[in-house]
Design an enzyme around this catalytic site. Structure first.
Site, short mmCIF file in Angstrom:
data_model
loop_
_atom_site.label_atom_id
_atom_site.label_comp_id
_atom_site.label_asym_id
_atom_site.label_seq_id
_atom_site.Cartn_x
_atom_site.Cartn_y
_atom_site.Cartn_z
N GLU A 43 -7.62 -9.85 18.90
CA GLU A 43 -7.47 -9.66 17.29
C GLU A 43 -6.19 -10.37 16.78
O GLU A 43 -5.20 -10.29 17.43
CB GLU A 43 -7.66 -7.99 17.04
CG GLU A 43 -7.39 -7.68 15.64
CD GLU A 43 -8.33 -8.32 14.70
OE1 GLU A 43 -8.89 -9.37 14.36
OE2 GLU A 43 -9.02 -7.50 13.85
N ASP A 65 -3.37 -2.85 12.31
CA ASP A 65 -2.57 -2.29 11.22
C ASP A 65 -2.74 -0.74 11.35
O ASP A 65 -2.23 -0.02 12.12
CB ASP A 65 -2.93 -2.91 9.89
CG ASP A 65 -2.15 -2.34 8.79
OD1 ASP A 65 -1.09 -1.65 8.83
OD2 ASP A 65 -2.63 -2.89 7.70
N LYS A 74 1.49 -3.94 13.67
CA LYS A 74 2.02 -3.32 12.47
C LYS A 74 2.11 -1.85 12.71
O LYS A 74 1.07 -1.42 12.19
CB LYS A 74 1.54 -3.96 11.32
CG LYS A 74 2.36 -4.02 9.96
CD LYS A 74 1.39 -3.88 8.84
CE LYS A 74 0.89 -5.31 8.48
NZ LYS A 74 0.15 -5.26 7.26
P1 5GP Z 1 -6.77 -2.25 10.49
O1 5GP Z 1 -7.99 -1.91 10.91
O2 5GP Z 1 -5.87 -2.02 11.71
O3 5GP Z 1 -5.90 -1.46 9.45
O4 5GP Z 1 -6.94 -3.64 9.98
C1 5GP Z 1 -7.05 -4.65 10.87
C2 5GP Z 1 -7.34 -5.97 9.90
O5 5GP Z 1 -6.79 -6.08 8.65
C3 5GP Z 1 -6.90 -7.34 10.46
O6 5GP Z 1 -7.89 -7.73 11.39
C4 5GP Z 1 -6.79 -8.15 9.28
O7 5GP Z 1 -7.80 -8.88 9.12
C5 5GP Z 1 -6.24 -6.95 8.47
N1 5GP Z 1 -4.70 -7.03 8.34
C6 5GP Z 1 -3.97 -6.08 8.32
N2 5GP Z 1 -2.81 -6.42 8.14
C7 5GP Z 1 -2.70 -7.76 7.74
C8 5GP Z 1 -1.81 -8.52 7.32
O8 5GP Z 1 -0.56 -8.30 7.15
N3 5GP Z 1 -1.96 -9.87 6.90
C9 5GP Z 1 -3.29 -10.11 6.91
N4 5GP Z 1 -3.78 -11.54 6.61
N5 5GP Z 1 -4.28 -9.41 7.40
C10 5GP Z 1 -4.01 -8.01 7.77
MG MG Z 2 -9.00 -9.23 11.09
#
Ligand code: 5GP
Ligand code: MG
Length: 203
Positions: free
Chosen positions: A125, A129, A158
């Site tokens: 991945e 986040d 992150k």
């Molecule tokens: P999560 O489910 O962990 O919150 O987010 C995962 C997905 O959100 C990542 O695969 C990505 O597509 C998007 N995402 C989260 N943070 C960022 C960021 O800082 N920049 C971008 N471009 N996508 C992010």
């Molecule tokens: Mg993604």
């Protein structure tokens, strides 16, 4: 309280405010110049760390089965596998949770033309986040697709907004709570082709 478990051997903290060079100082098209903030991870640094990660992941392995989550991890995948010296099999899985800069919270699986049954998977991945996407996909692959094991490898971590306790096995860089673009990561489907990772302005 969310516990963050990272079993990776090493990671690199991207500087909170980015490296001194502003994206404007690098020779990039005007389209990007208006939108980018600071460069968080330079092209050179990405190259070195991705090479190192390829060695970490493939050490002692004869074969590796990677599932790359579209579209964000495509650039990372392309560089990573070219530094692996073992048999590598690759599949792609389309999943999304973001609309613009905001996570919708709902994860949708689209494209997934493979049979994961009985396989030892490394899920690739671009960024973790909240952890919702990877936690959902890992449990989907184990419970629904009957994979034997699932490890997770991300380019960026992150941790500031983590909601799910999820074990990340390999991490490239830990980044601050900013919206990042470049090296495969997009903003509204743009900026993926930047060779470095930068922040967006006003985030
Ligand atoms: P999560 O489910 O962990 O919150 O987010 C995962 C997905 O959100 C990542 O695969 C990505 O597509 C998007 N995402 C989260 N943070 C960022 C960021 O800082 N920049 C971008 N471009 N996508 C992010
Ligand atoms: Mg993604």
């Amino acid at each position: 309280m969310v516990k963050i478990v990272n079993n990776f051997k090493r990671t690199i903290d991207a500087p909170e405010e980015g490296i001194k060079t502003r994206a404007e100082k690098i020779s990039i098209p005007t389209f990007f110049q208006k939108r980018l903030g600071n460069v968080l991870i330079s092209e050179k640094c990405l190259k070195l760390r991705v090479k190192e990660m390829a060695k970490e992941i493939s050490r002692g392995k004869k074969e590796i089965y990677l599932i790359s989550i579209l579209k964000g991890s495509a650039v990372f995948l392309a560089d990573l596998i070219r530094d692996m010296d073992c048999d590598v099999e690759v599949d792609f899985l389309g999943a999304s949770s973001y609309i613009g800069e905001k996570s919708s919270g709902k994860i949708k699986i689209g494209f997934a033309p493979f049979d994961a049954k009985g396989k030892n998977i490394i899920l690739l991945e671009d960024i973790v986040d909240t952890g919702n996407t990877l936690s959902f996909l890992k449990s989907h692959l184990l419970k629904k697709e009957k994979a034997k094991s699932v490890k997770i490898c991300v380019l960026l971590d992150k941790p500031a907004r983590r909601e799910k306790n999820i074990e990340i096995d390999f991490v490239g860089f830990r980044v601050p709570d900013r919206f990042t673009v470049g090296y495969g990561l997009d903003y509204k489907q743009r900026c993926r082709n930047l060779p470095f990772v930068a922040t967006l302005k006003k985030y």
